[in-house]
Design an enzyme around this catalytic site. Sequence first.
Site, mmCIF file in Angstrom:
data_model
loop_
_atom_site.group_PDB
_atom_site.id
_atom_site.type_symbol
_atom_site.label_atom_id
_atom_site.label_comp_id
_atom_site.label_asym_id
_atom_site.label_seq_id
_atom_site.Cartn_x
_atom_site.Cartn_y
_atom_site.Cartn_z
ATOM 1 N N HIS A 174 0.954 -1.120 -0.283
ATOM 2 C CA HIS A 174 0.001 -0.002 0.146
ATOM 3 C C HIS A 174 0.786 1.328 -0.054
ATOM 4 C CE1 HIS A 174 -2.878 3.013 1.330
ATOM 5 N NE2 HIS A 174 -3.930 2.280 0.499
ATOM 6 N N GLU A 197 -7.887 -4.825 -0.870
ATOM 7 C CA GLU A 197 -8.280 -5.570 -1.925
ATOM 8 C C GLU A 197 -8.277 -7.163 -1.796
ATOM 9 O OE1 GLU A 197 -9.324 -3.663 -4.421
ATOM 10 O OE2 GLU A 197 -8.450 -1.813 -4.587
HETATM 11 C C1 LIG Z 1 -0.313 -0.470 -3.897
HETATM 12 C C2 LIG Z 1 1.047 -0.565 -4.473
HETATM 13 C C3 LIG Z 1 0.608 0.300 -6.050
HETATM 14 C C4 LIG Z 1 1.869 0.659 -3.980
HETATM 15 O O1 LIG Z 1 2.815 0.910 -4.432
HETATM 16 P P1 LIG Z 1 4.150 1.938 -3.775
HETATM 17 O O2 LIG Z 1 3.582 2.596 -2.783
HETATM 18 O O3 LIG Z 1 4.601 2.729 -5.176
HETATM 19 O O4 LIG Z 1 5.152 0.851 -3.447
HETATM 20 P P2 LIG Z 1 6.609 0.581 -3.965
HETATM 21 O O5 LIG Z 1 6.327 0.333 -5.288
HETATM 22 O O6 LIG Z 1 7.204 1.881 -3.428
HETATM 23 O O7 LIG Z 1 7.025 -0.550 -3.105
HETATM 24 C C5 LIG Z 1 8.074 -0.799 -2.523
HETATM 25 C C6 LIG Z 1 8.847 -2.148 -2.878
HETATM 26 O O8 LIG Z 1 7.961 -3.195 -2.470
HETATM 27 C C7 LIG Z 1 7.692 -3.848 -3.653
HETATM 28 N N1 LIG Z 1 6.224 -4.228 -3.697
HETATM 29 C C8 LIG Z 1 5.233 -3.574 -3.399
HETATM 30 N N2 LIG Z 1 4.089 -3.874 -3.538
HETATM 31 C C9 LIG Z 1 4.295 -5.298 -3.734
HETATM 32 C C10 LIG Z 1 3.330 -6.414 -4.266
HETATM 33 N N3 LIG Z 1 2.282 -6.378 -4.138
HETATM 34 N N4 LIG Z 1 4.061 -7.503 -4.418
HETATM 35 C C11 LIG Z 1 5.552 -7.898 -4.350
HETATM 36 N N5 LIG Z 1 6.441 -6.535 -4.415
HETATM 37 C C12 LIG Z 1 5.852 -5.326 -3.784
HETATM 38 C C13 LIG Z 1 7.921 -2.896 -4.944
HETATM 39 O O9 LIG Z 1 8.146 -3.638 -5.921
HETATM 40 C C14 LIG Z 1 9.101 -2.292 -4.506
HETATM 41 O O10 LIG Z 1 10.289 -3.106 -4.415
HETATM 42 P P3 LIG Z 1 11.618 -2.333 -4.946
HETATM 43 O O11 LIG Z 1 11.878 -1.164 -3.781
HETATM 44 O O12 LIG Z 1 12.667 -3.529 -4.730
HETATM 45 O O13 LIG Z 1 11.560 -1.875 -6.349
HETATM 46 C C15 LIG Z 1 1.982 -1.690 -4.653
HETATM 47 O O14 LIG Z 1 2.169 -2.214 -3.387
HETATM 48 C C16 LIG Z 1 1.311 -2.570 -5.620
HETATM 49 O O15 LIG Z 1 1.301 -2.622 -6.849
HETATM 50 N N6 LIG Z 1 0.649 -3.644 -5.060
HETATM 51 C C17 LIG Z 1 -0.349 -4.720 -5.743
HETATM 52 C C18 LIG Z 1 -1.404 -4.078 -6.445
HETATM 53 C C19 LIG Z 1 -2.625 -3.878 -5.515
HETATM 54 O O16 LIG Z 1 -2.871 -4.558 -4.581
HETATM 55 N N7 LIG Z 1 -3.269 -2.558 -5.593
HETATM 56 C C20 LIG Z 1 -4.373 -2.378 -4.830
HETATM 57 C C21 LIG Z 1 -3.977 -1.223 -3.872
HETATM 58 S S1 LIG Z 1 -5.175 -0.697 -2.664
#
Ligand SMILES: CC(C)(COP(=O)(O)OP(=O)(O)OC[C@H]1O[C@@H](n2cnc3c(N)ncnc32)[C@H](O)[C@@H]1OP(=O)(O)O)[C@@H](O)C(=O)NCCC(=O)NCCS
Length: 396
Positions: free
Chosen positions: A276, A329
């Site tokens: 998140h 979700e």
């Molecule tokens: C929700 C989300 C977009 C948040 O993204 P964010 O705040 O930009 O988080 P980050 O991209 O900074 O993630 C930090 C690290 O954790 C990893 N990470 C984050 N969510 C992850 C997941 N669901 N699965 C695997 N790795 C994940 C990222 O790849 C990143 O790794 P890195 O630093 O080695 O590149 C992201 O967690 C995600 O894509 N989740 C899956 C989709 C989802 O469930 N969406 C519903 C949101 S309510």
Amino acid sequence: MPINGSAAVPTAPVEVPRGLAGVVVTETQLGDVRGREGFYHYRQYSAVELAQTRSFEDVWHLMFHGALPDAAQRAEFAGQTAALRHLPEEVRAALPDIARASVLSGPLAGLRSALSLFGAAKGFRPVYDIDGERRRADALAASAVVPTLLTALYRLGQGLEPVEPRDDLPYAANYLYMLTGSQPGAERARAVEQYLISTIDHGFNASTFTARVITSTGADVAACLVGAVGALSGPLHGGAPSRALDTLDAIGTPDRIDPWIRERVLAGERIMGFGHPVYRTEDPRSRMLRGIAQGFGGELVEFAVEVERQVELILAELKPGRELHTNVEFYAGVVMELCGLPREMFTPTFASARVVGWGANILEQAEDSKIIRPAARYVGPVPPVSVPVAPEGPAA
Ligand SMILES: CC(C)(COP(=O)(O)OP(=O)(O)OC[C@H]1O[C@@H](n2cnc3c(N)ncnc32)[C@H](O)[C@@H]1OP(=O)(O)O)[C@@H](O)C(=O)NCCC(=O)NCCS
């Protein structure tokens, strides 16, 4: 520095974190998310406590009018919103065409067109040109009609006739009724209602911000909502619950959890339903929905709990220090599946609740006369470069 009004326009560009993470862009009385504590609230109340103790209409009233209703206001608001569920004739007549045109993309894509048409049919005017009462009436009308539009678009897409809303049913029960054509049991209706309340608002998420950016231009309520629906549709925002459930299906059995997840994470993929942008601890919505799912019980729930346990361990190992847990979700998908909602209606169902939050945010933003207009750092070839002479031949 004041957030609104008197802050001077900076003469030099201000650099902010990527994705505007943590940047405060305005003030709000609607609520907030405390990511480190795993807490979020609507106005001064815990959102989870509201979901556990109040009706959808009560919380809608709280968001639109600033206070929970007393008994008389409650009855009046429930009657007022129920009466607004019905579609104007021009919109009803156009829905089969919209459903046919959006059959490959689904009801949420159709909603963008249907909401646009609804705003036009109701004569919505720019929020810039109307007073607060008129804006509230528009936001209420649009919020109330979204479940009717979504369920009708879904049914038409399935080759079924839309089901007329029933004014005698509360919001969530009517939603399930319009979707399936039969009145839901009390347990299912309440589970869906709790999910809907818990997703009404959630800080300055991407779709809420989108709605507020459009509002700041003075556009009409329908325009603001259509933009918000578009932002919500992305898989990194609202498009994940059916994908989270698809993940459970793809894993299949408990012995496959570890290799399946490991392989994906090592390949750089994201596991849907985890992580998140704000929470660095368990998402409180996830905790509440897990409880609801466990109340239903069964194989799917046991499997989901085991997937959650193992994924958290694997992510802690492979992404150390990131604090990745289930988000709303993951269990939202499980609860909706248990309540018999079709997967293609998971994100639309999210939208049918979030529209109330967008509406409240539109009303609040419309009180602020400052247009939201940030800047980008230009990184292309250094200008000015002379424009090349046009090639010979007929102009295109
Ligand atoms: C929700 C989300 C977009 C948040 O993204 P964010 O705040 O930009 O988080 P980050 O991209 O900074 O993630 C930090 C690290 O954790 C990893 N990470 C984050 N969510 C992850 C997941 N669901 N699965 C695997 N790795 C994940 C990222 O790849 C990143 O790794 P890195 O630093 O080695 O590149 C992201 O967690 C995600 O894509 N989740 C899956 C989709 C989802 O469930 N969406 C519903 C949101 S309510």
